[in-house]
Design a protein around this motif. Structure first.
Motif, mmCIF file in Angstrom:
data_model
loop_
_atom_site.group_PDB
_atom_site.id
_atom_site.type_symbol
_atom_site.label_atom_id
_atom_site.label_comp_id
_atom_site.label_asym_id
_atom_site.label_seq_id
_atom_site.Cartn_x
_atom_site.Cartn_y
_atom_site.Cartn_z
ATOM 1 N N GLY A 186 -4.320 1.061 -2.159
ATOM 2 C CA GLY A 186 -4.034 -0.392 -2.663
ATOM 3 C C GLY A 186 -3.464 -0.319 -4.022
ATOM 4 N N GLY A 187 -3.649 -1.493 -4.445
ATOM 5 C CA GLY A 187 -3.162 -1.626 -5.936
ATOM 6 C C GLY A 187 -1.676 -1.818 -6.007
ATOM 7 N N HIS A 188 -1.046 -1.665 -6.878
ATOM 8 C CA HIS A 188 0.365 -2.021 -7.281
ATOM 9 C C HIS A 188 1.400 -0.763 -7.594
ATOM 10 C CE1 HIS A 188 -0.873 -5.968 -7.959
ATOM 11 N NE2 HIS A 188 -1.783 -5.535 -8.546
ATOM 12 N N CYS A 244 -1.911 -3.667 4.664
ATOM 13 C CA CYS A 244 -3.266 -3.465 4.603
ATOM 14 C C CYS A 244 -3.953 -3.538 6.241
ATOM 15 C CB CYS A 244 -4.199 -4.503 3.836
ATOM 16 S SG CYS A 244 -5.893 -4.393 3.912
ATOM 17 N N CYS A 302 -4.793 -6.790 -3.931
ATOM 18 C CA CYS A 302 -3.888 -5.663 -4.307
ATOM 19 C C CYS A 302 -2.441 -6.645 -4.307
ATOM 20 C CB CYS A 302 -3.876 -4.724 -3.214
ATOM 21 S SG CYS A 302 -5.189 -3.837 -3.046
ATOM 22 N N SER A 352 -4.137 2.175 -9.986
ATOM 23 C CA SER A 352 -4.725 0.923 -10.878
ATOM 24 C C SER A 352 -6.153 1.004 -10.992
ATOM 25 C CB SER A 352 -4.119 -0.360 -9.855
ATOM 26 O OG SER A 352 -2.965 -0.126 -9.254
ATOM 27 N N ASN A 404 -8.444 1.666 -7.572
ATOM 28 C CA ASN A 404 -8.081 1.736 -5.974
ATOM 29 C C ASN A 404 -7.981 3.113 -5.547
ATOM 30 O OD1 ASN A 404 -7.035 -1.235 -4.870
ATOM 31 N ND2 ASN A 404 -6.424 -0.829 -7.180
ATOM 32 N N ARG A 431 0.808 -1.138 0.181
ATOM 33 C CA ARG A 431 -0.138 0.056 0.176
ATOM 34 C C ARG A 431 0.981 1.219 0.210
ATOM 35 N NH1 ARG A 431 -5.351 -1.297 0.593
ATOM 36 N NH2 ARG A 431 -5.859 0.853 1.091
#
Length: 637
Positions: free
Chosen positions: A94-96, A509, A287, A178, A181, A75
């Protein structure tokens, strides 16, 4: 030994780009991400800066462990001064994207100044370019992401961008990473829009080195095993956050009709179960390095809203755009959610301000003349969808609502502030805090305003053996895992805020630490030590969390905040929910003040002003912060 962290600075006014190493002493003191962001915000911003001026800074911080493969650790924290509250703001997404930033060689990105015309930033390892974004301005989040990836020629480029809401300086605009998110609270997207920065695209090819890989992976395995053993992990994977809607409805604390009540007999229609059983859920999404996969991807295949697709909706969205507005039409909620995501809007604030407008309409405070003929009766899903459009583009009534519920109520008057559910100018998230005393205290003292994403005290409900054990560890007795109790709420809140700060700093997270409990403070300390080579104990890492909490508090004190800002909405304090059982505590000013006194005492903050005492700041190593506040006359005598 792992590499030193790097801060990438970009000044959009001057077109200047430079790099600096993170001071070694900051790494143990502030850990990473949220903590170092807070330190940078304090150092780079002077008191009184207008949030939408070029003098505000926008700081992205990847989690200290993002990209290392620890479970659910990818995150990113984004920090600035909020245009919604004029106070400290951090959002976590989150995501990448954050992982890619670290692969490019950077832990933090600081955006200074403002461009004369729309631009986007492209980061590809050592190559950092400020590119023209005139052709992207006016596009939504999906269109922007698609266009940038096509332009760069790489579908795996990670893009953080704003939609039309951020361009139009809507004070509930978010930054989307992303695609779906959301870093969405407090108007961070408006800050990005004010800088004429449409997007930040990142691609990295580097590696992240661990000081002690063998020890690191041993502790990471402990975290995985701890999470997989959690009783709640199966439900979170199966139904996402929306799986908690029905339990919260049973507890009478899932707010409906603009917080008039905390439960509704039709709640099953908009639950996570309904998304699955009615076929809207098409896949589950995780994520970076996530082992849970709580995110949803939903599609409407036929009917009036056929072709609607988006990430989510999450619990908060189903509550704010759904039952908060009296809407139990799942497809209308899915459509409104899609629009919020592609325009870049915070669904919590949008739903909250629409619910306020609906109550104004019911009371005759707003008429059809004010709404442009729109019928704002409770349950009108089409009206909710239309107002999402109006807010994003500042059209009609949406121009007023785009300012947020506090400013809207100030402008409309007629006692409408009494049903404006906000603290510090931030619209409250879904928990009905009349039914949860630790949440009520946490929302009151949250430096960014009334929500759960700073101090998640879910354990106070005692819904699992693990939650009850956490409460017992904090208080000495699991009997305090009871949301109706006032006793021990301050202790519960302070432990959770310290833990949550560490969670954000490392990039975990919050589900892994404060909803599920497999990633403990002890494990976080050992992971940090193995990753960085800086040995730190559980006690020391939680103290670092407390240092960050005090620094964030000091930022607000410097901006003029006092104890009067640590409050609850008028309705929460003065109108009993009709859904609460007889044994429930009724939150009052007296009870809130009782909890505040205990909380300030635990922190060694002044009871009258809520300001940190000088000795508190000195004990935490914040000497320069104490010195500056003392010069401003904001250290209690």
């Amino acid at each position: 030994m792992s590499r030193r962290g790097v801060i990438l600075h970009v000044d959009l006014t001057e077109g200047r780009i430079w790099r600096e190493e993170i001071p070694r002493e900051w790494e143990a003191a502030y850990l990473g991400s949220r903590g170092i962001n807070a330190r940078l915000l304090w150092d780079l911003l002077k008191a009184g800066v207008e949030p939408l001026s070029k003098d505000n800074v926008l700081i992205f911080g990847a989690g200290k462990l993002s990209g290392t493969g620890a479970p659910s650790s990818g995150r990113t924290t984004i920090t600035c001064k909020s245009p919604a509250t004029n106070l400290y703001m951090k959002v976590n997404v989150g995501g990448h994207w954050g992982t890619e930033l670290r692969y490019a060689g950077y832990d933090h990105l600081v955006i200074h100044g403002a461009a004369d015309k729309p631009v986007y930033l492209y980061i590809n390892d050592t190559t950092v370019e400020i590119r023209d974004a005139g052709h992207l301005w006016g596009k939504d989040v999906r269109e922007t992401t698609r266009a940038i990836r096509h332009e760069i020629g790489d579908e795996e480029v990670e893009v953080a961008c704003i939609g039309q809401a951020g361009e139009n300086l809507v004070k509930m605009a978010g930054i989307m990473c992303s695609v779906y998110n959301a870093g969405a609270r407090g108007g961070v997207g408006a800050v990005m829009g004010s800088k004429k920065l449409k997007a930040v695209a990142v691609k990295g090819s580097g590696a992240i080195y661990l000081a002690d890989p063998e020890r690191y992976w041993q502790v990471a395995r402990e975290c995985v095993d701890g999470l997989l053993a959690e009783s709640g992990i199966g439900g979170l994977h199966a139904y996402g956050t929306s799986g908690s809607i029905l339990p919260l409805n049973e507890l009478k604390c899932f707010a409906v009709y603009n917080f008039r009540g905390g439960a509704h007999p039709e709640m099953e229609k908009i639950s996570g179960l309904a998304l699955v059983e009615q076929g809207y859920l098409k896949r589950k999404v995780g994520c970076n390095s996530c082992i849970i996969g709580c995110h949803r991807f939903t599609v409407i295949e036929k009917g009036e809203y056929a072709g609607t697709y988006s990430g989510g909706p999450e619990l908060e969205t189903l509550g704010s755009l759904g039952c908060g507005c009296g809407v139990f039409d799942l497809e209308a909620i899915l459509k409104a959610n899609e629009l919020c995501n592609i325009y870049g809007l915070d669904t919590i604030s949008v739903g909250n301000v629409i619910a306020w407008a609906m109550e104004c309409f019911e009371r005759g405070v707003l008429t059809k003349e004010d709404t442009g003929g729109l019928d704002l009766s409770w349950g009108n899903g089409e009206a909710v969808i239309e107002l999402v459009n109006q807010i994003a583009f500042r059209r009609g009534l949406g121009n007023l609502l785009a300012e947020g519920v506090r400013r809207a109520a100030e402008q409309v008057g007629k006692d409408s502030w009494k049903w404006a559910i906000e603290v510090k100018g931030l619209e409250q998230s879904r928990v009905d805090t009349r039914a949860a005393m630790a949440y009520a205290l946490a929302f009151a003292v949250n430096p960014r305003g009334a929500d759960h994403l700073h101090t998640e005290t879910f354990a106070e409900f005692g819904l699992s053996p693990e939650a009850r054990k956490v409460i017992a560890d904090i208080t000495g007795n699991e009997k305090y895992a009871n949301p109706y109790l006032v006793e021990k709420r301050a202790e519960i809140v302070r432990w959770h805020e310290d833990c949550y700060a560490v969670t954000d700093c490392l990039g975990f997270c919050a589900f892994t630490t404060t909803a599920l409990f497999g990633v403990t403070p002890d494990r976080m300390a050992r992971l940090f030590s193995a990753a960085t080579g800086i040995e730190i104990t559980e006690e020391e890492i939680m103290k670092a969390g407390r240092r960050i909490i005090n620094l964030e508090k000091a930022f607000n004190v410097r901006e003029g905040a006092t104890r009067a800002d640590d409050r609850a909405p008028w309705r929460i304090l003065n109108e009993r929910s009709p859904d609460l059982p007889a044994e429930a505590t009724v939150l009052t000013e007296e009870k809130l003040n009782q909890m505040l006194d205990k909380y300030y005492t635990l922190h060694n903050w002044d009871l009258k002003t809520s300001w940190p005492k000088k000795e508190t700041l000195l004990e935490l190593g914040l000497e320069d912060v104490a010195e500056e506040l003392e010069k401003l006359g904001k250290i209690p005598s």
